[in-house]
Design an enzyme around this catalytic site. Structure first.
Site, mmCIF file in Angstrom:
data_model
loop_
_atom_site.group_PDB
_atom_site.id
_atom_site.type_symbol
_atom_site.label_atom_id
_atom_site.label_comp_id
_atom_site.label_asym_id
_atom_site.label_seq_id
_atom_site.Cartn_x
_atom_site.Cartn_y
_atom_site.Cartn_z
ATOM 1 N N GLY A 130 0.874 -1.161 0.000
ATOM 2 C CA GLY A 130 0.000 0.000 0.000
ATOM 3 C C GLY A 130 0.909 1.207 0.000
ATOM 4 O O GLY A 130 1.611 1.484 0.982
ATOM 5 N N ASP A 133 7.914 4.987 -2.982
ATOM 6 C CA ASP A 133 7.221 5.362 -1.742
ATOM 7 C C ASP A 133 8.240 5.780 -0.678
ATOM 8 O O ASP A 133 8.009 6.709 0.097
ATOM 9 C CB ASP A 133 6.395 4.187 -1.212
ATOM 10 C CG ASP A 133 5.512 3.579 -2.295
ATOM 11 O OD1 ASP A 133 5.123 4.308 -3.221
ATOM 12 O OD2 ASP A 133 5.229 2.366 -2.206
ATOM 13 N N GLY A 192 18.131 7.975 -11.022
ATOM 14 C CA GLY A 192 18.008 8.991 -9.976
ATOM 15 C C GLY A 192 16.767 9.852 -10.128
ATOM 16 O O GLY A 192 15.719 9.376 -10.554
HETATM 17 N N1 LIG Z 1 18.189 0.304 -9.379
HETATM 18 C C1 LIG Z 1 18.254 1.387 -8.576
HETATM 19 N N2 LIG Z 1 19.444 1.811 -8.093
HETATM 20 C C2 LIG Z 1 19.543 2.894 -7.297
HETATM 21 N N3 LIG Z 1 18.475 3.637 -6.939
HETATM 22 C C3 LIG Z 1 17.257 3.276 -7.390
HETATM 23 C C4 LIG Z 1 17.075 2.129 -8.228
HETATM 24 N N4 LIG Z 1 15.742 2.004 -8.508
HETATM 25 C C5 LIG Z 1 15.131 3.024 -7.861
HETATM 26 N N5 LIG Z 1 16.044 3.797 -7.202
HETATM 27 C C6 LIG Z 1 15.790 5.028 -6.433
HETATM 28 O O1 LIG Z 1 14.443 5.040 -6.027
HETATM 29 C C7 LIG Z 1 13.776 6.171 -6.597
HETATM 30 C C8 LIG Z 1 12.357 5.778 -6.886
HETATM 31 O O2 LIG Z 1 12.330 4.662 -7.755
HETATM 32 P P1 LIG Z 1 11.425 4.634 -9.056
HETATM 33 O O3 LIG Z 1 11.909 5.673 -9.993
HETATM 34 O O4 LIG Z 1 11.385 3.226 -9.493
HETATM 35 O O5 LIG Z 1 10.028 5.124 -8.457
HETATM 36 P P2 LIG Z 1 8.562 4.560 -8.603
HETATM 37 O O6 LIG Z 1 8.385 4.000 -9.956
HETATM 38 O O7 LIG Z 1 7.659 5.619 -8.129
HETATM 39 O O8 LIG Z 1 8.561 3.362 -7.571
HETATM 40 P P3 LIG Z 1 7.306 2.545 -7.008
HETATM 41 O O9 LIG Z 1 7.412 1.206 -7.659
HETATM 42 O O10 LIG Z 1 7.545 2.484 -5.538
HETATM 43 O O11 LIG Z 1 6.062 3.299 -7.379
HETATM 44 C C9 LIG Z 1 14.596 6.540 -7.816
HETATM 45 O O12 LIG Z 1 14.420 7.891 -8.158
HETATM 46 C C10 LIG Z 1 16.011 6.234 -7.351
HETATM 47 O O13 LIG Z 1 16.528 7.315 -6.599
HETATM 48 MG MG LIG Z 2 5.678 5.257 -7.844
#
Ligand SMILES: Nc1ncnc2c1ncn2[C@@H]1O[C@H](COP(=O)(O)OP(=O)(O)OP(=O)(O)O)[C@@H](O)[C@H]1O
Ligand SMILES: [Mg+2]
Length: 313
Positions: free
Chosen positions: A38, A261, A234
């Site tokens: 969640g 999250d 990033g």
């Molecule tokens: N493989 C990775 N290595 C290092 N940092 C990561 C990696 N994957 C995600 N992150 C960090 O986590 C942050 C959020 O991940 P992501 O961009 O996947 O967000 P999201 O898609 O909103 O995630 P969620 O699945 O929780 O909704 C990224 O901006 C980065 O800083």
């Molecule tokens: Mg997300």
């Protein structure tokens, strides 16, 4: 009632997680690890582990799943004053299976859940007014029309009382049509101070492709801060009239569930503690990266000490 209201108040749907222990299809899986999910509950826990007081607003059932979530929040020190327990309610759950291509499949059983019966009447004016930051996501809005009404009521109440509004689109195509998501997400960006999309959903919802253009589309709606999350690339941060790329913290990821999250919660915690948006983003990319190094959404969310240690290493 607690003596003081929490600084962060998140609202949405919590889920109990059944995470297959081994690779394979759902029907071939023989063992599952119980976890918690969640998006907004994860965010509240991430904020708490980064050192701010944090509360959650939702509805759960009085079933074993709801009780397990209540126990999780108790352990984590999350304020549950505004968690309503519905007699006979069936709390939402989901299954995670892993397939050979490294992809996860999510299977949900959440339709008709207590959280989908959230209404504007569940939004407590004193707690929203007293909070320093309200966090809402697109999932909160997508689960039902009444929950969507509750989310807008909460955001408008927050604005009226100078409570910051933090908003993560977290677009889930299975929950609502893209056209509706687009309209509601972009309207929510107008009500938010902080918008936290990821690049994929940002592209889909704005119709533009380049990260800087996606960021500009959200920024044009008026939030002071946009943090565009780009996985291993990033974050692109738009704040204080500048766009800055914050590189990811280098890790060997095993499961990215909940990284976004965790970014949201860690970012909010640092902003409320007085960091600039750039300082907060630098901290939050470390927190988010660390969550990708363990399984499940909640277990690997780091404490402030763990983030500081990783940042100093
Ligand atoms: N493989 C990775 N290595 C290092 N940092 C990561 C990696 N994957 C995600 N992150 C960090 O986590 C942050 C959020 O991940 P992501 O961009 O996947 O967000 P999201 O898609 O909103 O995630 P969620 O699945 O929780 O909704 C990224 O901006 C980065 O800083
Ligand atoms: Mg997300």
């Amino acid at each position: 009632m607690p003596d003081t209201h929490p600084s962060v108040l998140a609202m949405g749907e919590p889920l109990l997680e059944f995470n297959a222990a081994a690779e394979g299809t759902l029907e071939s899986s023989t063992a599952f690890h119980i976890g918690f999910g969640g998006d907004t509950s994860n965010m509240a826990i991430a904020a708490r582990r980064s050192g701010v007081s944090s509360g959650y607003l939702t509805r759960v059932g009085d079933d074993a799943f709801g009780q397990a979530l209540a126990e999780l929040w108790r352990r984590e020190g999350i304020d549950t004053t505004h968690v309503v327990t519905e007699p006979g309610g069936a709390t939402g759950i989901y299954f995670i299976t892993r397939h050979g291509d490294g992809k996860h499949a999510f299977t949900y059983r959440r339709a008709g859940s207590p959280a989908s019966r959230l209404t504007p009447d569940d939004v407590p004016l004193p707690a929203v007014a007293a909070a320093r930051l309200l966090h809402i996501s697109g999932i909160t809005q997508a689960i039902s029309p009444s929950a969507c009404d509750a989310a807008f009521h909460a955001m408008e109440t927050a604005r009226a009382h100078s409570t910051l509004v933090s908003y993560d689109p977290n677009h889930r195509p299975a929950l609502w049509p893209t056209a509706r998501a687009r309209a509601i997400v972009m309207r929510s960006a107008e009500l938010a101070d902080i918008v936290l999309p990821n690049l994929d959903e940002g592209r889909l919802l704005t119709g533009v492709c380049e990260p800087a253009d996606v960021l500009a589309e959200f920024a044009a709606r008026g939030p002071a801060i946009v943090a565009l999350k780009m996985g291993a690339d990033g974050v692109l941060l738009g704040a204080e009239g500048r766009t800055t790329h914050v590189p990811a913290h280098r890790v060997v990821p095993t499961d990215a569930t909940g990284a976004g999250d965790t970014f949201d919660g860690a970012f909010a915690a640092r902003l409320l503690d007085g960091d600039s948006p750039l300082e907060a983003a630098r901290y939050a990319v470390i927190a988010a990266a660390l969550t990708t190094t363990g399984h499940g959404a909640v277990g690997p969310i780091p404490t402030a000490d763990a983030v500081r240690r990783a940042g100093a290493a």
